[in-house]
Design an enzyme around this catalytic site. Structure first.
Site, PDB file in Angstrom:
ATOM      1  N   VAL A 110      47.815   1.426  54.141  1.00  0.00           N
ATOM      2  CA  VAL A 110      47.513   1.116  55.557  1.00  0.00           C
ATOM      3  C   VAL A 110      48.427   0.024  55.829  1.00  0.00           C
ATOM      4  CG1 VAL A 110      45.537   0.299  57.111  1.00  0.00           C
ATOM      5  CG2 VAL A 110      45.150   1.779  54.940  1.00  0.00           C
ATOM      6  N   SER A 111      47.896  -1.253  55.640  1.00  0.00           N
ATOM      7  CA  SER A 111      48.648  -2.377  56.057  1.00  0.00           C
ATOM      8  C   SER A 111      50.315  -2.676  55.410  1.00  0.00           C
ATOM      9  CB  SER A 111      47.902  -3.622  55.637  1.00  0.00           C
ATOM     10  OG  SER A 111      46.698  -3.786  56.278  1.00  0.00           O
ATOM     11  N   ASP A 154      29.649  10.707  56.372  1.00  0.00           N
ATOM     12  CA  ASP A 154      30.318  11.549  57.589  1.00  0.00           C
ATOM     13  C   ASP A 154      29.755  12.949  57.481  1.00  0.00           C
ATOM     14  OD1 ASP A 154      31.758   9.202  58.596  1.00  0.00           O
ATOM     15  OD2 ASP A 154      33.581  10.148  57.345  1.00  0.00           O
ATOM     16  N   SER A 170      36.318  10.933  50.750  1.00  0.00           N
ATOM     17  CA  SER A 170      36.279   9.670  50.027  1.00  0.00           C
ATOM     18  C   SER A 170      35.260   9.844  49.021  1.00  0.00           C
ATOM     19  CB  SER A 170      36.196   8.490  50.914  1.00  0.00           C
ATOM     20  OG  SER A 170      36.845   8.530  51.964  1.00  0.00           O
ATOM     21  N   GLY A 226      44.023  -1.595  49.253  1.00  0.00           N
ATOM     22  CA  GLY A 226      44.684  -2.546  49.011  1.00  0.00           C
ATOM     23  C   GLY A 226      46.107  -2.472  48.247  1.00  0.00           C
ATOM     24  N   CYS A 251      45.289 -19.909  20.245  1.00  0.00           N
ATOM     25  CA  CYS A 251      46.370 -20.051  21.446  1.00  0.00           C
ATOM     26  C   CYS A 251      47.726 -19.963  20.947  1.00  0.00           C
ATOM     27  CB  CYS A 251      46.210 -21.429  22.117  1.00  0.00           C
ATOM     28  SG  CYS A 251      44.509 -21.633  22.876  1.00  0.00           S
ATOM     29  N   THR A 305      39.950  -5.047  50.216  1.00  0.00           N
ATOM     30  CA  THR A 305      40.875  -4.965  51.489  1.00  0.00           C
ATOM     31  C   THR A 305      40.214  -5.322  52.724  1.00  0.00           C
ATOM     32  OG1 THR A 305      42.065  -3.171  52.790  1.00  0.00           O
ATOM     33  CG2 THR A 305      40.554  -2.373  51.194  1.00  0.00           C
ATOM     34  N   MET A 328      56.267 -25.135  28.867  1.00  0.00           N
ATOM     35  CA  MET A 328      55.026 -25.276  29.355  1.00  0.00           C
ATOM     36  C   MET A 328      55.087 -25.490  30.885  1.00  0.00           C
ATOM     37  SD  MET A 328      53.340 -25.107  26.489  1.00  0.00           S
ATOM     38  CE  MET A 328      54.624 -24.605  25.121  1.00  0.00           C
TER      39      MET A 328
END
Length: 517
Positions: free
Chosen positions: A198-199, A91, A110, A172, A437, A136, A281
């Site tokens: 936003v959303s 911008d 930004s 997001g 593990c 997002t 499990m």
């Protein structure tokens, strides 16, 4: 004016996000719910419509003493008397905008890199919008997804500058990750001033309630955050605390939820039972919503990385994060394939792990510093010194704000502040399937009963596991890997059940040393 950036709303007038709702009504509800800044963003409408809507929004925000920021369009900001403007990297330049708007205007920029952030701060920006945090749909031309790690790097750099600039994270962010963003992005001398959403508000059925809940989350630490300020540091003090945690494990019998490959499920369950935990499990993600309420811990093992499996992992991770349950990540073979590297990246982007445990190549991959193609799940020949390994675990732990374990001939353990080398464990552990593990299973069980100091809990689990292996290897009936496994399970059980907290002679075999870096 003094601006509170804690909950910064960016509008979106597209049908996909706003739907059939009236934007002014949504903004009114959001401000009433607790939004502290509103940015009007509309990249498609003509100038007349932009000014008309901006005037409507400004009438609302002025009533609640909330600043209105206009995205990109200096002319619109001037026409409606808005408090400021937000500029993207493509911008109008900051200097020109400042000249047109005057010294008192709020100008945000930004930024997605240290270089962009420092340039904007030096140029006189009032605040920085740092991101994109997560992928997002509202940002189709995203330059980079920087996550919490990238945000923290930017904040660290800004903290060393003379110029003081406010910061908000964007991209997001919603109720499921807001607290983690604030927590993991925190640098030593600078924290985010807020988050931009936003959303999470614009698309909400009830924008007022959505804003109210988000505002509460901004200042509330996440459920998985450590609350203990003082933590033991000397090796002697840490070892003195281990027997109490072992006894607590036996008394509590915590749930140990394993999402692991079929090859090691039976072995992992046997180890969990031997040390006093209650194993399950369960690889189906939706089950985690109920299991996470039971006060246990979760192990996510990436031995298999199909899209379905990773989806289940993400669901479970979210559930345990919401309830503050410890989660251990075992990034099996993380550097072996592109698919595995992406799976680990997706997991780290979507939740918080209390502990990350892996071999040298796996930890390097998670850290983003691996230059070696991993073959299968084995680490391969080490090319780094002990000091370099210690530095890696410390760096990753500091970045993720958790505990990191690098396994090997010598294990390295760090929480980003305290770092230790552990020289225990018998060679038989390297020639049986699933030892790594099941070490994860053991550590997770200890995390479930000692959440206030994750490093101490991890150390306790490692010492129990590795010293038990040494004890098993000396038994007369052990003649190779096949006879070692049952003897090892026996020794885990014996140490947990039959050694008193007052006389833990087994712990005399501990070989732990602090690493000064």
């Amino acid at each position: 004016m003094l601006i509170d950036y804690s909950l910064y709303l960016v509008t979106d007038s597209t049908e996909a996000v706003l739907g059939a709702k009236d934007l002014a009504s949504v903004v009114l509800a959001a401000v009433e719910g607790g939004v502290t800044v509103v940015q009007y963003r509309d990249k498609t409408s003509d100038t007349a419509d932009l000014i008309r809507v901006a005037k409507q929004l400004h009438a609302i925000t002025k009533k609640y003493d909330v600043p209105l920021i206009i995205n990109d369009r200096v002319d619109v900001a001037l026409a409606v008397g808005a408090e400021g403007i937000h500029l993207g990297q493509d911008d109008m330049d900051l200097a020109t905008a400042r000249k047109l708007l005057g010294p008192e205007a709020c100008i945000g920029v930004s930024c997605s890199s240290v270089e962009e952030a420092r340039a904007a701060a030096t140029g006189g920006a009032t605040y920085l919008g740092i991101g994109t945090m997560f992928a997002t749909p509202t940002k189709v031309n995203t330059k980079a997804i920087i996550g919490t790690a990238g945000t923290k790097t930017i904040l660290t750099s800004l903290s060393a500058m003379d110029e003081k600039v406010a910061t908000v994270a964007i991209g997001g962010i919603n109720s499921s990750n807001l607290q983690r963003v604030m927590f993991q992005s925190k640098a030593t001398f600078k924290v985010l001033d807020g988050v931009a959403v936003v959303s999470a508000i614009i698309a909400a059925d009830d924008p007022r309630e959505a804003a109210f809940e988000l505002r509460k989350l901004v200042t509330k630490p996440p459920a998985f955050c450590d609350t203990k300020t003082y933590k033991l540091k000397s090796v002697a003090d840490l070892l003195d605390a281990v027997p109490r945690i072992v006894k607590e494990l036996d008394l509590v019998t915590p749930l140990c939820h394993n999402m692991t490959n079929l090859v090691v499920q039976n072995f992992a369950a046997s180890v969990a039972l031997a040390i006093g935990a209650s194993p399950i499990m369960a690889n189906y993600g939706p089950e985690a919503k109920d299991l996470a309420k039971l006060g246990g811990a979760l192990v996510i093992n990436t031995g298999s990385v199909t899209p379905s499996i990773i989806s289940n992992h993400l669901q479970a991770l979210k559930a345990y994060n919401e309830h503050g349950g410890p989660v251990l990540l075992d990034p099996v073979g993380a550097g072996a394939t592109k698919i595995r590297r992406k799976a680990v990246k997706d997991l780290l982007s979507n939740g918080y792990f209390s502990v990350i445990k892996g071999n040298e190549n796996e930890i390097k991959t998670v850290l983003g510093e691996s230059t070696v193609q991993q073959k299968g799940v084995d680490s391969g020949k080490s090319t780094t010194s002990g000091t370099e390994k210690a530095q890696m675990v410390k760096k990753l732990a500091a970045r993720e704000k958790n505990v990191v374990v690098m396994t090997g001939q010598i294990d390295y353990l760090s929480d980003g502040t305290r770092t230790y080398a552990i020289r225990n464990g018998d060679a038989y552990l390297g020639v049986i399937t699933g030892s790594g593990c099941t070490l994860g299973t053991t550590i997770a069980a200890f995390l479930a009963v000692h959440k206030e100091d994750k490093l101490l809990a991890t150390l306790a689990g490692m010492l129990l596991f590795e010293i038990a292996s040494e004890r098993a290897a000396t038994r007369l009936e052990v003649r190779g890997p096949g006879t070692f496994v049952p003897a090892f399970i026996d020794e885990l059980h014996i140490v947990c059940k039959y050694f008193s907290m007052e006389n833990p002679t087994w712990l005399r075999a501990a070989k732990v040393e602090e690493v000064e870096l």
